[in-house]
Design a protein around this motif. Sequence first.
Motif, mmCIF file in Angstrom:
data_model
loop_
_atom_site.group_PDB
_atom_site.id
_atom_site.type_symbol
_atom_site.label_atom_id
_atom_site.label_comp_id
_atom_site.label_asym_id
_atom_site.label_seq_id
_atom_site.Cartn_x
_atom_site.Cartn_y
_atom_site.Cartn_z
ATOM 1 N N LYS A 1 -11.473 -3.201 -12.515
ATOM 2 C CA LYS A 1 -12.808 -3.436 -11.977
ATOM 3 C C LYS A 1 -13.802 -3.271 -13.122
ATOM 4 O O LYS A 1 -13.580 -2.469 -14.027
ATOM 5 N N ILE B 1 -17.987 -2.842 -14.050
ATOM 6 C CA ILE B 1 -19.392 -2.675 -13.700
ATOM 7 C C ILE B 1 -20.170 -3.366 -14.813
ATOM 8 O O ILE B 1 -20.124 -2.942 -15.964
ATOM 9 N N TYR C 1 -12.618 1.632 -13.462
ATOM 10 C CA TYR C 1 -13.775 0.799 -13.792
ATOM 11 C C TYR C 1 -14.034 0.771 -15.299
ATOM 12 O O TYR C 1 -14.034 1.807 -15.954
ATOM 13 N N ILE D 1 -20.748 -5.465 -9.609
ATOM 14 C CA ILE D 1 -19.399 -4.897 -9.679
ATOM 15 C C ILE D 1 -18.416 -6.017 -9.400
ATOM 16 O O ILE D 1 -18.485 -6.691 -8.374
ATOM 17 N N ASP E 1 -14.445 -7.233 -9.113
ATOM 18 C CA ASP E 1 -13.127 -6.670 -8.802
ATOM 19 C C ASP E 1 -12.062 -7.146 -9.799
ATOM 20 O O ASP E 1 -12.355 -7.906 -10.719
#
Length: 161
Positions: free
Chosen positions: A39, A41, A72, A132, A134
């Motif tokens: 993921k 950000i 992340y 965000i 995925d």
Amino acid sequence: MTDAQTKQSRLQPGDTAPAFTLPDADGKPVSLADHLGRKVIVYFYPAALTPGCTKQACDFTDNLDLLAGAGYDVIGISPDKPEKLGKFREKEHLKVTLLADTEKEVLTAYGAFGEKSLYGKTVVGVIRSTVIVDEQGKVERALYNVKATGHVAKLLRDLAV
């Protein structure tokens, strides 16, 4: 650019995140595709070495291990040149990946550039935003007009990290 155009260009959950390859603070190319399987950000900020952007970048850096542990990666994008990003990274001891979008193409593709209200005036510029993405490259959340201070803490709560 009208309000309708600004709103239309905003990403929605489920959209495919626009692909990009931009230079980092060392001038090395970094692509969103490099992060498939994790993921990401992606946050957009107006200018390196300014108080609000510094606070936000430091908050992300301070929580980077926590975010990485939850799967992340963090990428910050601004219209600054790589050299300025390098100074920003050194001065503030930043660990987040900082990318330069001097042409504002990625900012625009993500809906993070356009009309905004600044001290009661309508101006065109970077809209502080966080998207965000995925593991498959789809938009999970798209947050616009976020605050520089407290945003990372709220994100950690919202993502249950």
